[in-house]
Each structure stands twice: as structure tokens, then as C-alpha cells.
Design a protein around this motif. Structure first.
Motif, PDB file in Angstrom:
ATOM      1  N   LYS A   1      36.581  40.637  27.211  1.00 22.69           N
ATOM      2  CA  LYS A   1      37.227  39.765  28.201  1.00 22.69           C
ATOM      3  C   LYS A   1      38.735  40.002  28.273  1.00 22.69           C
ATOM      4  O   LYS A   1      39.401  40.133  27.249  1.00 22.69           O
ATOM      5  CB  LYS A   1      36.968  38.294  27.839  1.00 22.69           C
TER       6      LYS A   1
ATOM      7  N   GLU B   1      41.729  44.981  37.562  1.00 27.00           N
ATOM      8  CA  GLU B   1      40.802  43.850  37.464  1.00 27.00           C
ATOM      9  C   GLU B   1      40.295  43.731  36.033  1.00 27.00           C
ATOM     10  O   GLU B   1      39.364  44.419  35.642  1.00 27.00           O
ATOM     11  CB  GLU B   1      39.615  44.054  38.411  1.00 27.00           C
TER      12      GLU B   1
ATOM     13  N   LYS C   1      35.893  39.965  32.961  1.00 22.24           N
ATOM     14  CA  LYS C   1      35.971  38.512  33.166  1.00 22.24           C
ATOM     15  C   LYS C   1      35.436  37.682  32.013  1.00 22.24           C
ATOM     16  O   LYS C   1      35.751  36.527  31.871  1.00 22.24           O
ATOM     17  CB  LYS C   1      35.213  38.156  34.449  1.00 22.24           C
TER      18      LYS C   1
ATOM     19  N   ASP D   1      31.608  42.318  37.984  1.00 23.24           N
ATOM     20  CA  ASP D   1      31.516  41.079  37.201  1.00 23.24           C
ATOM     21  C   ASP D   1      31.115  41.313  35.756  1.00 23.24           C
ATOM     22  O   ASP D   1      30.451  40.499  35.148  1.00 23.24           O
ATOM     23  CB  ASP D   1      30.561  40.098  37.862  1.00 23.24           C
TER      24      ASP D   1
ATOM     25  N   GLU E   1      30.260  38.727  32.749  1.00 19.27           N
ATOM     26  CA  GLU E   1      29.746  37.431  33.218  1.00 19.27           C
ATOM     27  C   GLU E   1      28.229  37.412  33.207  1.00 19.27           C
ATOM     28  O   GLU E   1      27.596  36.439  32.858  1.00 19.27           O
ATOM     29  CB  GLU E   1      30.232  37.172  34.655  1.00 19.27           C
TER      30      GLU E   1
END
Lengths: 624, 624
Positions: free
Chosen positions: B576, B568, B571, B264, B267
């Protein structure tokens, strides 16, 4: 100024003003007190009021090695620390070995007096004549092993020796200790005295040799000593190879190994798990004090479960009792770990364990509840709760804050009859011999000038069965008053004043203690000493200490035991049925006071004080 | 025999026979490899088959300080350790600072080669010409700080410097490290190599000065270096006062601080809890390597809750990531404690943390269950489970035994798609820069000769924004092949071969790295070196290493990333949307191989090897 053996100098450090001064040690001091705790208590008596607040600025902390420390005399690298004890309110005295004691002599000092209080945390660096007060604000909070290493790195010299406190001393836990290397000035809360003065550590370095006055006489005296040591049946064979854990087996056999806060001694004897053999399985090495051929310190490593990899120097017999059997714990890895944890936090292992054992019994009896323990099931045998509690005590969190005050105060606060099984004398938690089955050991606990202390007049006659000065029956009461006086006086002079290791006493090396001290003293210092002179120094020390304690407010009523010792006979084992009733304690006390030449209230008489040359102390005992 | 700077001697220790021999270091070695890892990898190439079992008797462990180590050159007290890595199967190289590196020089050696395997645990004591193999059976099981102290006590010299393994190395945890003082030869499992050889420690003591060939030239070179260091905008102002934790803030700002096993990033950016300011609040002191004026090592003390009193040297940025953010932990006291625990157990902090983070994600995704964890809720942020797992890994208990094999093998065993988020390259766990937002850093991870290694070709241009050799866009792919070659070559020669600290590189002291190395080398050794020669040594080292790894079976397919990096995108935060697709990695790889003069499969060409004087290696690449 004293020479041979002595360095001739007292270093006085004032933390308030961050200045120092020098005074001479005198022949009179040497003749009357020899050194070590003798010097320390003499100075305490002169300079610190018996009614002083132990954690107040007026208390002083005095370090003093002995006249043989730093020479090649075996078993002599020890140093005494003296202050008024915050745990007992009586004289606080503890000694330690290792290399720090010799280094103090090499730096040039017979005594270091620390007085006043620093505004902010400091440590003192004593490099012979160069003394510096250095900020310890950054070191505050460090554990004792880290602190020592950081100071060595800070000063750029790995050969510096450091005595310091851990977080427990900083937080003035009443039984916090002072640590040098992996060794402790363990008992009576001298760490809290350092903490109260904002003194984190004393770092010492020196290269001044300790002189010998008469080398031929010295050689002769040492060879007598070496021969006696070699002839000992236990010194090398037992204490070198196994250290004090052999006493676990002995105490188990005698039925005097306290278990579960002394509540079930004799019923549960975990010698197989905590005794000599179990200890030897954990042993990975030995450590020696400076110039000591014995090397009784066993390095032990825990290998199991959550405690794998924990190493400690020890645990000594006392810690096996206090961190093991009295907690209902028979896992030696727990004991090893707790021993290490206590050393690093700066907690006295005996008091820390005993106070937790007391709390466990309170919990089991419902006097403490989960509300008090923060939800913890504080039962005997709960090692995880124990480990957590050591931290809570150190950082004074929750129940730990109360337990940090010691068993006596904790019992007073908890109430509900808990005082009956609060295992202390004068506030000092009881060491690991159940005195119900060893009466002279018991009388010694009751009367020692520091409280329940195995180091002041250890009754080896009862524990080791050695018939010196004569054979004794450990269950008898008669004769124990005289015996205890003798034990306390020999111990006081040999170990406290001359700072010899206890292993030079008769339990290990029969028959040489006072004569050996006298011969070495003459040879090394050039001052005349007979064995009788030496014995008298021991008696003098015990009298000075008693005067101090009396002036501090202690009376015959403080020469006592917890009720458990008096009213709860041992339940099983080879001391089954034994206890020491008030009546029997009184028999022993009366004999003891008489042997000492004290009043029936346990107060030194004018006559006795004059006979010991202590005329100037008489005034202190007015109205007593 | 080499002189100025060099000691001229290789000490070869055979553990099987417990004998030693001496060889000369040569001018040819110095010209081609300078020292440190240059010497080590050159010797590994000659003496250890690329297909050898890393934990077999045929592997060798080579320690080599640099030519400036032990002189007054700042930032030069470092030493390389080289072996075939049990974690990656590729070359394992790690270096360490402190005082041990200089002590090896003072003892008289440019290289120490350790070969064979002792029948029972031993340690080696190197006291200049006196070499002894001593039993370490009793030391086996001790933690690294205790082990060092016990050896010093055993040998009676507190000035001895020791490098040793902890229980993790003994148990051959694949990412166990070697510890000297509080410092680590951290990565690639060199501790397991020592463990496989039954070698607990190397203790070193010496007093031989390191000679300077031309003192005037040396003075000039040093003053240029000192001036550049003083002019640095970050060296003293940032690295002296705060060390590497400042990078936490930087990585947070760039959006490349990996959190929760890189799941993550962007984030959750716990800079307020784990960043510079938070670290400075814990700081209680600094440590310096031998003769280093920078002193970047920050001593930090945990003060809260169960971790109160824990002290560590560090944690460095990488450990804050691996023991904190990637585990979903934002309590710096946990990080400090885990850092200390890893050092004492002998675990590499990066790999240990990353493998636990991986296991936590497996648990959260249901690929590991409570059955696997022994009932433990192994979720991100569970610090107690983390601490317990560090012990289980060290002692290879339960799930810990699998995790002790490293992320790559653990993922292969756990399966279920876990390989996609197994954060390693070539088996080496990824350091703390999310390379999705720093492409050259990513290419370096993919191509470093040791696996995902921030120490082989750190892209400071992308992280610190320093335009040397030119300005770069951290999101661009083009130009990154050439840049990575340049970074890897400069780093290889300056840090790996000349064993200078990374802080002498351009990120801290712009523009001097290769010229400074050349000038110092000439002045100290008397051998002629230009900046270009120096750069070529770096290129040579990377080629030798690549030949070794290729012969060991590694191919272009191993110059890769975990799928998470490719598929991936980040995020949130200032990177980003970024990832590095296979296509983009291929663009960078092609450019990189071309810049290196390697084939499209990443194999050094004959031409390139000949140009670097490595003709004798050509045979190793037949069929590749």
C-alpha cells in the motif's frame, strides 16, 4: 487356433476384478461368422441376456476387427463394437476405421471382450501380452482428442492408438459414441456402455504381423480387387476427392434430403450451401485409414465468423443432414463446428442433431416453451442455441437432460402428439435419406437389427441407381422385401463380419462384394469359402440378431416408422407426394419376412434357424 | 566443428529460394555465447540490420537449443527463438520447452536460421539431413494443435515434433506466438515473423544422439546438480506438484498481484478464486519436458458451465494474471479456457490478456464506446466479451484489428490519456508482478533487452525473499541497479544461452546456477569454463542486445514505465502506498548503467565492449 488373417486369440477383460484371460478363436467361429460383428454378436448372444440392462454390469462390450484388418487389403482397416444398446434395447453395433483397428490385430487379438464394471474410472492398456488396468480418475471429464493425447503422453508412446469416450459417454448420454483418432463408433450409445462400466479408454499397441496363408492366391485376389476398384466410376473420382458430401447433391436431386426435422422436405433444398461444391471449398486435406488407397475422409476448415478455425474430419453426408439441413441450418461452418464439437464431446452426430431438430419442432409447435429451454428461442436455424444445447445434452443440464435420453423417450415425455414427428425407429434416430422417396431404404430402416440404420442394408439401388442385383423403381413397393434381405445380408457379411468399408459394396465397386470376401478369406485364412458361403454368413448374422432382438421383446410392431413417414407426403421436389402408408409398409414387411423365412410376426422359424445351423437358438424363441 | 553437447551444425533455410545450406558452429561461438539465444542474438546482430522491418523479408528467425538439450541433464530441454520483434522493434527472444528442443538436436543442429519469404505458405520438414519445403496452403488457417496433428499424419510419423503458428501468426497479430505441443515461444510476436514469411510450421525428426565429452566429469556434475535439486525447498515440493500458480498466493500476500489493468491492486485480491488451492482443484495431471524430473506443467480441466471440458497445460501464474485478475475475472474456468484458446489460436497469453484489460479500462472510462466494440459491454469481468475479442483480435475484426497491434499502438490510436494506463514497456505488455511493490523487478522490466519481461532478470530476491546474492528490501531503490545487472546476467547465460529452465535458478535451487552451467559445459563439451566465464557470457549477451536495441533507435527514454506505475500508488494490501516515481526510477537507472559500464544515456561504452571482446560492435554506436 486360427492363423492366416486371424490372430487366434480372444482377450477377455474383467473390469470388476481388473483381471484378464485368453481364449482361442476357432475355425467354427470363422466359418460361421468370419469376424467383426459376426464374432461380437455371436458372443453377445451367448453371454449377455437379451433382457439385460444395457447400462448394467451384465452388459458386455465386444470389439472385433476383421480377418483382413492389419493386412494390405484395401478398405479393410475397420473394427466392430457390439453391446446391447442403451438407446434401443436391441443389439447395438457400430464400427470404426482409422488405425486403431489394425493396431488391435498387431497387438494379437481377434476379439476384445470387456465385462463387469470398474469401481472407479480406469483405462486399459493393451501392449501385446502386457495388459494393464490404469486409473482414469484424472482423465474423467476430458474430451476425446485431449484424452487420446494425454494417454499417449502418459504411456510415453505417440504410436499408441486409443479408443475413448468423452464427457457424453461418462454421463451416459444414450447416443454417446466411442472415438478413436477423429473417428467414431458412432451410433446406438456404445459410449454410454463404456461410461456405465467406468471405462474411459482402451489404448492399444502391438507389432505382431498379420499372417497370410497363401501368398500367391492372396496376390491374385488382391489384384482382382484392385482392378475392380480402379474400374469403379465413383470410388477414386468421387469418394477419394470429395467423400460422402456428394450424396447431398444426389439426395437433393431425388428430393429425399430431410430438412427441418423432415417437416418440409422438397420445399427447401439447401444443396447450394451444403452440397458437394460448398464442401469442396472448405476442404484442406484428406485422411486415410490404415493401408486404404481411397482416403475418403475430407478434412474441412471453417473460416467464417465465430466458427473460424474449426477443423473436422468430415462432415460426412449424414452429419451434414443431422447437424445442418434437419435443423434448418445451411451454414456449412456451423456443421463443421458441430461435427468437431460432437466428436470431442463424444456424441453421435446423427442422433444429436436429430434430437435437437425434434426439440426445435416441438418449440415451434409450442410443445416446448421458453420455460423448458431456459429462455432460449429454440427455433429452426438457431445455431447458437444448437451449440449450447450440445453442451447441455452432454452435461445433462436442463432440457439437455431430457434430450440426452434420445428422441423416443423425449417424445414420450413431451407428449402432445410429438411422437408423430419423433424421427426414429426402435429409438435410433433416422439417418439422412427421406425414405418416403426410397422405399427399400425405408424398409431397411424399419427392419435393420439396430433400428433406423443406413449402415445395415443401404439401398444403393435406389439412391445411386445401380442395377445390382437388378434395376429397381425407388417408388415401388413390390420386390423391396427381397431386395432388402439381399442388401442386409451382403452388407452384414462384407461390412459387419469381414469389416470391409462400405465403399467396397456395389454402389462403388459393382459386383465383387461377396466373391471378393470369399476369395480373400480363402487366400488369407486357408479356410474354404464360396461366395454362397459368404452370403449365408450374412443371413446367419441377421437371423442371430433378430433372435436376440425378439428375445429382448421387440415384435413386428417395432418394425415401423414415425407417423410422419406414413401420413405426411413429401411436399415438393422429385419425390413430391410420396409417403409410405402402413398398408404399403405391410406389403413390404410381408414380402421381407417371407424372403427371410420368418413368420408373419417377423420371428425366425425353427426351420430357418436349423438351416443356418442355429439350432441352439430355438429355445430363446419359445412363446414368441 | 563442435562436438560434445553440440551437433556442430547450423542449418540455414532460405524460404525465398526454398534451398538450404550448412555451416559449422565454432569453438569461438561456444566460448562467447554458449548456445541458445546467445547464438541467436549473435547471428541476428551479424545478419539483420537493427533498422530492418520486423515483418519484412530481411528479418530472420533463428532457433537454437542449448548444449545440454537432448542430453540427460534435467531442466535443459529448451530452445530459444530469436528475431527482431514486430511488437517492440527491439530484439525479440522467446524460448520454449517440451520435446521439440531435443528433437532439433537429434536431427543434428545447434542452430536453424530461417530467412527470406516463401511466395505461398509452406512448412519445412527437417528429417536429419533430409530437408523438404512442403506446401502449407491447405494448412493455412488451422489452429496450432490441429496443425501439428495434420503434419504428423501427412508425414506418416507420430514421433515428429512440430513448432507452428496459428491463425494469429498468419494474420500477423503483433503478439502472436509459436506453439510446439501445448507450449509456446510466447512473447514478442515471433509468430507474426513466421506469418510474414509464409512459414506455417517447422517439423523435426532425428535420431542422432547428443555426445558427452567426459562421461565421468559429466556424472559428477550431474550428481551435484541432482543433489542441489533434491535439497531445494520448493523445486519438487512446490513446482512439481503445483507449478507456478503458487506465485498467485505469494503475489497476493505481497500486494503485487495486478488486478483490473493494474487500477486497483491491493483492494481486490482474488487469491481464493485464482490461487494455488483453486488451481489444484482443477488439476488432472502433469507434463514433463524431455528428461525433466520436475514436470512443472499442470494439466487443468474446467468443469463448470459453458467452459466444461476445456483442458489446458497451465495456466501458469502469468496467464492467471493476464487472462484473469487483470481483466477483473476470478473464474478459473475462464482462465483455463482462454489459455487453451490462446494456445490454439497462437496468441501470447500475457499480451492478449493485458491488451484486453487495457481496452476494458478504456471502455469503462468512456474512451471506447459501444460503437467501437460493436455493441458489446466491454467491462471488467465480462468473460464472454473477452472470449469473443480473442477471436476478433486473431482474425483482425473490428476493434480486434486495433488491439492486434498491441497495447502501445492501441493507446496511441485511442488517445485521451489512455497511454497513462497502457501497461507495457517498449511495447511489450507487462507481466504479472506489480512492480510498484518490487523495485528491482520494476527496474528489470524497464531495462530488459526485450521490454517488460519477467524472463530476463526476474528479481526472485524480492518475490521469494531469497537472500542471494544478498538480502534485499523490496521497497528500497538503492542497490537495485547492481542487483538487476546480476539477475539479468545470470539469467541470460543460464536460461537464454544454456537454455536451462528458470527453475534451476536460485529461487528454486540456490547457489548453483553459474557454477552448474560451467561444470556441465566443461564435462559435456570439453571446452574450459569457469563460473566467472559463464557470468561474463551473460554480461556479453546483455551488451550485444543493448547495442542492437540502441542501433535500432531505443534510448534511455525507452527504459521506462507507464505513468500509472509512477503516479498512482497502490491502494491497499502489503504494498500500500508504493509507486516508482521518475526520480526513483532515475536513481535505479543511474546505478544500473554504472554497474553495467554504460553511459548515463544507457549506451554501452567502447571500453566495456572491448572488455567483452565486442570490438566489432563499436561502429554501430556512432552518434549514439
Amino acid at each position: 487356433m486360427l492363423k492366416g488373417g486371424y490372430k487366434g486369440k480372444i482377450l477377455r477383460l474383467n473390469l470388476t476384478t481388473q483381471t484378464f484371460s485368453l481364449e482361442d478363436t476357432t475355425e467354427e467361429m470363422a466359418k460361421n461368422y468370419i469376424g467383426g460383428a459376426g464374432f461380437g454378436i455371436n458372443i453377445l448372444m451367448k453371454e449377455v441376456s437379451p433382457t439385460a440392462d444395457p447400462l448394467g454390469e451384465e452388459n458386455k462390450l465386444i470389439f472385433a476387427p476383421g480377418p483382413f484388418t492389419g493386412t494390405n487389403v484395401p478398405c479393410a482397416s475397420r473394427i466392430a463394437a457390439v453391446a446391447k444398446s442403451p438407446l434401443t434395447g436391441a443389439i447395438g453395433m457400430a464400427s470404426s476405421g482409422g488405425y486403431f483397428p489394425a493396431e488391435v490385430k498387431f497387438a494379437g487379438y481377434d476379439v476384445i471382450i470387456i465385462e463387469g464394471k470398474a469401481e472407479k474410472p480406469v483405462y486399459v492398456y493393451i501392449n501385446e501380452d502386457k495388459i494393464s488396468f490404469r486409473s482414469a480418475e484424472q482423465l474423467w471429464g476430458t474430451k476425446t482428442f485431449d484424452c487420446q493425447q494425454m494417454i499417449k503422453n502418459d504411456l510415453g508412446d505417440q504410436n499408441i492408438r486409443v479408443a475413448c469416450i468423452g464427457p457424453a459417454g461418462e454421463n451416459m448420454v444414450k447416443y454417446s459414441c466411442i472415438i478413436n483418432e477423429r473417428r467414431a463408433f458412432g451410433r446406438k450409445g456404445l459410449g454410454a456402455v463404456m461410461g456405465s462400466k467406468n471405462l474411459k479408454a482402451i489404448a492399444v499397441r502391438g507389432q505382431k504381423e498379420v499372417a497370410i496363408n497363401d501368398k500367391d492366391a492372396y496376390k491374385t485376389a488382391r489384384s482382382v480387387m484392385n482392378k475392380a476398384m480402379k474400374e469403379s466410376h465413383v470410388l477414386y473420382s468421387m469418394f477419394s476427392n470429395a467423400g460422402t458430401p456428394c450424396v447431398v447433391d444426389l439426395a437433393g436431386e431425388l428430393g429425399i434430403l430431410p430438412t427441418r426435422n423432415w417437416s418440409d422436405t422438397g420445399e427447401w433444398i439447401p444443396v447450394d450451401k451444403l452440397g458437394l461444391e460448398a464442401n469442396n471449398e472448405k476442404k484442406i486435406g484428406r485422411e486415410h485409414c490404415y493401408k486404404c488407397p481411397v482416403g475418403c475422409s475430407q478434412m474441412k476448415l471453417a473460416r467464417g465468423g465465430r466458427y473460424a478455425g474449426m477443423l473436422t474430419e468430415g462432415p460426412e453426408f449424414e452429419s451434414i443432414y443431422s447437424l445442418g439441413s434437419t435443423l434448418g441450418i445451411d451454414d456449412l461452418d456451423v456443421v463443421i463446428t458441430a461435427d468437431r464439437v460432437c466428436d470431442e464431446l463424444g456424441l453421435d452426430t446423427i442422433s444429436a442433431g436429430v434430437v435437437v431438430g425434434f426439440a426445435m419442432e416441438c418449440y415451434e409447435k409450442g410443445l416446448l416453451t421458453k420455460e423448458d429451454t431456459g429462455g432460449v428461442e429454440l427455433k429452426f436455424g438457431n445455431d447458437i442455441a444448437f451449440m449450447d444445447l450440445l453442451l447441455d445434452i452432454t452435461y445433462r443440464r436442463g432440457l439437455g437432460d431430457l434430450l440426452a435420453e434420445g428422441t423416443k423417450i423425449a417424445a414420450a415425455k413431451i407428449g402432445g402428439g410429438s411422437e408423430k414427428f419423433a424421427m426414429h425407429v426402435k429409438g435410433l434416430e433416422m439417418p439422412g435419406y427421406d425414405v418416403r422417396g426410397a422405399k427399400a431404404q425405408g424398409l431397411n430402416y424399419a427392419t435393420s437389427y439396430t433400428g433406423a440404420d443406413h449402415n445395415r442394408g443401404y439401398a444403393f439401388q435406389e439412391i445411386f441407381g445401380i442395377p445390382i442385383p437388378e434395376e429397381v423403381d425407388r417408388f415401388a413397393y413390390e420386390g423391396k422385401g427381397k431386395l432388402t434381405k439381399w442388401n442386409q445380408d451382403v452388407r452384414a457379411v462384407t461390412c459387419d463380419c469381414a469389416t470391409m468399408c462400405a465403399f467396397i459394396l456395389d454402389m462403388a465397386v459393382p459386383g465383387i462384394a461377396t466373391q471378393n470376401t470369399a476369395s480373400l478369406l480363402e487366400a488369407i485364412s486357408g479356410l474354404k469359402f464360396t461366395a454362397e458361403d459368404v452370403q449365408t454368413v450374412g443371413e446367419r448374422l441377421n437371423n442371430v440378431a433378430k433372435v436376440y432382438n425378439t428375445a429382448a421383446g421387440l415384435t413386428r410392431q417395432d418394425d415401423n416408422f414415425p407417423e410422419r413417414i406414413m401420413n405426411e407426403p413429401l411436399k415438393d421436389g422429385n419425390s413430391k407426394g410420396e409417403c409410405i402408408s402402413q398398408e404399403n409398409l405391410d406389403i413390404m414387411l410381408n414380402e421381407y419376412y417371407e424372403a427371410r423365412g420368418w413368420t408373419n410376426e417377423g420371428v425366425p422359424t425353427e426351420e430357418k434357424l436349423r438351416a443356418l445351423g442355429l439350432d441352439d437358438l430355438i429355445g430363446l424363441l419359445q412363446d414368441k
